[in-house]
Design a protein around this motif. Structure first.
Motif, mmCIF file in Angstrom:
data_model
loop_
_atom_site.group_PDB
_atom_site.id
_atom_site.type_symbol
_atom_site.label_atom_id
_atom_site.label_comp_id
_atom_site.label_asym_id
_atom_site.label_seq_id
_atom_site.Cartn_x
_atom_site.Cartn_y
_atom_site.Cartn_z
ATOM 1 N N PHE A 36 0.834 -1.203 0.000
ATOM 2 C CA PHE A 36 0.000 0.000 0.000
ATOM 3 C C PHE A 36 0.869 1.253 0.000
ATOM 4 C CE2 PHE A 36 -3.951 -2.228 1.088
ATOM 5 C CZ PHE A 36 -4.873 -1.435 0.443
ATOM 6 N N ALA A 37 1.878 1.278 0.835
ATOM 7 C CA ALA A 37 2.763 2.444 0.926
ATOM 8 C C ALA A 37 3.450 2.706 -0.412
ATOM 9 C CB ALA A 37 3.790 2.237 2.029
ATOM 10 N N GLU A 38 3.917 1.649 -1.056
ATOM 11 C CA GLU A 38 4.604 1.798 -2.343
ATOM 12 C C GLU A 38 3.662 2.359 -3.411
ATOM 13 O OE1 GLU A 38 6.568 -1.100 -5.718
ATOM 14 O OE2 GLU A 38 6.633 -1.751 -3.615
ATOM 15 N N HIS A 39 2.451 1.804 -3.487
ATOM 16 C CA HIS A 39 1.501 2.263 -4.499
ATOM 17 C C HIS A 39 1.013 3.687 -4.208
ATOM 18 C CE1 HIS A 39 1.439 -1.982 -5.652
ATOM 19 N NE2 HIS A 39 0.984 -1.540 -6.820
ATOM 20 N N LEU A 40 0.844 4.008 -2.954
ATOM 21 C CA LEU A 40 0.447 5.379 -2.610
ATOM 22 C C LEU A 40 1.554 6.372 -2.947
ATOM 23 C CD1 LEU A 40 -1.476 4.784 0.721
ATOM 24 C CD2 LEU A 40 -2.421 5.559 -1.459
ATOM 25 N N SER A 41 2.805 5.980 -2.764
ATOM 26 C CA SER A 41 3.927 6.843 -3.151
ATOM 27 C C SER A 41 3.943 7.068 -4.659
ATOM 28 C CB SER A 41 5.258 6.234 -2.710
ATOM 29 O OG SER A 41 5.370 6.270 -1.321
ATOM 30 N N GLU A 42 3.670 6.005 -5.418
ATOM 31 C CA GLU A 42 3.609 6.133 -6.877
ATOM 32 C C GLU A 42 2.469 7.061 -7.291
ATOM 33 O OE1 GLU A 42 3.285 2.171 -8.446
ATOM 34 O OE2 GLU A 42 5.330 1.641 -7.855
ATOM 35 N N LEU A 43 1.334 6.935 -6.617
ATOM 36 C CA LEU A 43 0.196 7.803 -6.913
ATOM 37 C C LEU A 43 0.536 9.256 -6.590
ATOM 38 C CD1 LEU A 43 -2.729 8.109 -7.845
ATOM 39 C CD2 LEU A 43 -3.449 7.549 -5.518
ATOM 40 N N ALA A 44 1.186 9.474 -5.459
ATOM 41 C CA ALA A 44 1.590 10.833 -5.091
ATOM 42 C C ALA A 44 2.570 11.391 -6.120
ATOM 43 C CB ALA A 44 2.216 10.837 -3.700
ATOM 44 N N ASP A 45 3.515 10.570 -6.582
ATOM 45 C CA ASP A 45 4.466 11.018 -7.608
ATOM 46 C C ASP A 45 3.749 11.337 -8.919
ATOM 47 O OD1 ASP A 45 6.541 10.718 -5.809
ATOM 48 O OD2 ASP A 45 7.213 8.786 -6.633
#
Length: 182
Positions: free
Chosen positions: A115-124
């Motif tokens: 979840f953290a990884e995908h949320l970081s990608e979404l934020a980027d």
């Protein structure tokens, strides 16, 4: 200016009457003042051509409504995971005694990391939208004087229209100038 006005300006007034001569000189004087504004009018017309792409950008921005809903759902999920994390902290000593809980704990850690990884990608992925917002905010502030100038020029046009004498053909000077340069 309409074609016969240009011909009259080039060759002089059709009659030798003083009033026509004064009108001719007035048109030339006003024309000389507004000739320097013509390149600016072309740039302003070019700015108007950006209206449609800006409207399309506004429609694209509706995607943020869906992302907002998604963020709220993830926020609810994060609260659930937070309570799970608190429960996990209380049970730290237990996994050594209960092996299935350790496997569950490991799966939940991987799930949270994913979840953290995908949320970081979404934020980027939202980075360019944030940069566009900053640029639009700058442009909005840069174009703020347009409102003031629009109001000032409108007021000036009205004051000239009220103060100008009627022309021999029944038009007033301000409206003929607006028609000839607009």
């Amino acid at each position: 200016m309409i074609l016969f006005d240009i011909k009259a300006d080039l060759y002089g007034p059709p009659s030798n009457e003083r009033e026509d001569s004064n009108a001719f000189r007035a048109r030339l004087a006003v024309s000389a003042v507004f000739d320097q504004v013509e390149p600016l009018q072309a740039q302003l017309a070019r700015m108007a051509s950006f209206r449609e792409p800006m409207q399309r950008l506004g429609e694209l921005a509706k995607v943020f409504d869906e992302l907002r809903k998604f963020a709220m759902q993830l926020s609810d999920l994060a609260r659930v995971f937070e309570s799970r994390h608190n429960f996990q902290d209380r049970l730290r000593p237990v996994p050594n005694q209960f092996a299935p809980l350790e496997a569950l704990d490991e799966k939940l850690k991987r799930l949270c990391a994913s979840f953290a990884e995908h949320l970081s990608e979404l934020a980027d992925a939202l980075g360019p939208a944030v940069m566009l917002q900053d640029q639009l905010a700058y442009l909005a502030s840069a174009f703020e004087p347009a409102k003031v100038l629009h109001d000032e020029f409108s007021e000036l046009a009205q004051s000239f229209a009220l103060a100008s004498p009627a022309m021999p053909d029944g038009r007033n000077t301000a409206s003929s100038l607006t028609n000839s340069h607009g």
